[in-house]
Design an enzyme around this catalytic site. Structure first.
Site, PDB file in Angstrom:
ATOM      1  N   GLN A 194       0.717  -1.158  -0.099  1.00 24.68           N
ATOM      2  CA  GLN A 194       0.006   0.061   0.151  1.00 24.68           C
ATOM      3  C   GLN A 194       0.895   1.127  -0.068  1.00 24.68           C
ATOM      4  OE1 GLN A 194      -3.387  -0.602   2.702  1.00 24.68           O
ATOM      5  NE2 GLN A 194      -1.920  -1.874   3.788  1.00 24.68           N
ATOM      6  N   ASN A 195       2.334   0.954   0.291  1.00 21.78           N
ATOM      7  CA  ASN A 195       3.295   2.228   0.317  1.00 21.78           C
ATOM      8  C   ASN A 195       3.500   2.820  -1.249  1.00 21.78           C
ATOM      9  OD1 ASN A 195       2.982   1.502   2.906  1.00 21.78           O
ATOM     10  ND2 ASN A 195       5.111   0.503   3.027  1.00 21.78           N
ATOM     11  N   ASP A 249       6.033   4.861  -1.394  1.00 26.06           N
ATOM     12  CA  ASP A 249       7.269   5.526  -0.875  1.00 26.06           C
ATOM     13  C   ASP A 249       8.503   4.964  -2.010  1.00 26.06           C
ATOM     14  OD1 ASP A 249       7.425   3.973   2.178  1.00 26.06           O
ATOM     15  OD2 ASP A 249       8.210   3.210   0.228  1.00 26.06           O
ATOM     16  N   HIS A 309      -1.373   1.260  -4.402  1.00 26.72           N
ATOM     17  CA  HIS A 309      -1.840   2.466  -4.118  1.00 26.72           C
ATOM     18  C   HIS A 309      -0.836   3.732  -5.125  1.00 26.72           C
ATOM     19  CE1 HIS A 309      -3.958   1.720  -0.223  1.00 26.72           C
ATOM     20  NE2 HIS A 309      -4.588   1.147  -1.235  1.00 26.72           N
ATOM     21  N   CYS A 362      -0.176  13.677 -15.710  1.00 25.09           N
ATOM     22  CA  CYS A 362      -1.231  14.919 -15.752  1.00 25.09           C
ATOM     23  C   CYS A 362      -2.615  14.553 -15.451  1.00 25.09           C
ATOM     24  CB  CYS A 362      -1.255  15.115 -17.344  1.00 25.09           C
ATOM     25  SG  CYS A 362      -2.599  16.371 -17.810  1.00 25.09           S
ATOM     26  N   CYS A 404      -4.671  14.269 -19.178  1.00 22.51           N
ATOM     27  CA  CYS A 404      -4.481  13.449 -20.285  1.00 22.51           C
ATOM     28  C   CYS A 404      -3.714  12.274 -19.759  1.00 22.51           C
ATOM     29  CB  CYS A 404      -3.584  14.187 -21.449  1.00 22.51           C
ATOM     30  SG  CYS A 404      -1.999  14.342 -21.057  1.00 22.51           S
ATOM     31  N   CYS A 416       0.835  19.921 -17.596  1.00 21.43           N
ATOM     32  CA  CYS A 416       1.273  18.947 -18.391  1.00 21.43           C
ATOM     33  C   CYS A 416       1.882  19.968 -19.553  1.00 21.43           C
ATOM     34  CB  CYS A 416       0.103  18.265 -18.731  1.00 21.43           C
ATOM     35  SG  CYS A 416       0.222  17.135 -20.196  1.00 21.43           S
ATOM     36  N   CYS A 431      -0.800  18.902 -22.692  1.00 22.35           N
ATOM     37  CA  CYS A 431      -2.374  19.247 -22.716  1.00 22.35           C
ATOM     38  C   CYS A 431      -2.281  20.597 -21.936  1.00 22.35           C
ATOM     39  CB  CYS A 431      -3.029  18.421 -22.651  1.00 22.35           C
ATOM     40  SG  CYS A 431      -3.402  17.831 -20.922  1.00 22.35           S
TER      41      CYS A 431
END
Ligand code: APR
Length: 257
Positions: A102-103, A105, A120, A128, A131, A148, A151
């Site tokens: 779930q980290n 880092d 995660h 972006c 897009c 971005c 776009c």
């Protein structure tokens, strides 16, 4: 030297397929705050749940961007700890180990783990918000959120926010590893955020041995077969040594010093 139940040592020696779910607790000994730790400094006035959402980003993109920039710098200056390296050793010693984290880092990858599912996302990556194009570089501006180059949309961290769905391929692979494993580890996670929190229960339902390694009891604790409460950076290296011996184990990497 910690001692572990002989039947767990026996299970691990024989195991062909192991699934490991990690949470923020695994990175705590690397100096990174867990989600339920109080925030530091100017961020102390905010709860992660109030910043890590699309609603917060829409309301105040600069505040959310700055929080992630602060956490990205913390992650970049952190080093994997002995718990991360013990999981790298286990991946070498067990025929099929799937590391579900779930980290965000990036410390498992930095330590050398290979078969990783980042449920995660990863805070070191930026994309972006319109897009989806990933940005390798961007112009930091104290007044605004970088945009971005393709776009003009606002850039955002490539992490899963509350209210957002997890990357389908990562979740499907995590569920498959959970359903087919013989031993499931839940390490350094409070086990309160779904769908990750449901994985241990799914493993149990399929007959896997479930092991918890966490600083304190969690809602999962009553359901597990083995619970070790303490620091993962201390418990995991001891477990590896108890099961596979002490010869040429590497639980720290001088190159990170
Ligand atoms: N060793 C082992 N466990 C530890 C350590 C340590 N050194 N330090 C803290 N812990 C435990 C805490 O007791 C806590 O139960 O790690 C757990 C961390 O729990 P959380 O802070 O809730 O983090 P996590 O479970 O990863 O959160 C899950 O929630 O906020 C969302 O998306 C975010 O991925 C995060 C998810």
């Amino acid at each position: 030297m910690m001692t572990f139940p002989l039947d767990l040592i026996h299970f691990l020696k024989k195991a062909a397929r192991v699934a490991v779910l990690t949470g923020a607790g695994v990175s705590q000994e690397s100096g990174l705050r867990t989600f339920r730790d109080a925030q530091a400094g100017l961020w102390a006035q905010y709860r992660p749940e109030d910043l890590a959402t699309p609603t917060a980003f829409a309301r105040d993109p600069k505040l959310v961007w700055d929080w992630y920039a602060y956490r990205r710098e913390a992650a970049k200056s952190a080093h994997p700890n002995a718990g991360h390296f013990a999981l790298v050793e286990m991946e070498k010693l067990i025929p099929e180990l799937t590391l579900i984290t779930q980290n965000v880092d990036g410390l498992h990858r930095m330590a050398g783990s290979k078969n990783i599912l980042e449920l995660h996302g990863n805070i070191l990556n930026v994309r972006c918000s319109e897009c989806g194009t990933f940005a390798e570089t961007w112009e930091d501006d104290p007044e605004s959120v970088p945009r971005c180059k393709k776009c003009g949309g606002l850039l955002r961290p490539d992490v899963v926010w509350f209210e957002e769905t997890l990357p389908r391929d990562q979740l499907e692979a995590a569920v498959h590893a959970t359903r087919t494993c013989q031993i499931f580890f839940s390490i350094g996670t409070s086990g309160v955020v779904h769908p990750a929190a449901a994985l241990a229960h799914a493993a149990k339902a399929e007959g896997a041995v479930v092991v918890e390694v966490n600083a304190e009891p969690t809602p999962l604790t009553p359901r597990v077969d083995y619970a070790f409460h303490g620091k993962s950076g201390e418990i995991l290296p001891e477990l590896v040594k108890s099961v596979w011996g002490n010869e040429n184990r590497f639980f720290s990497d001088e190159s990170f010093k």
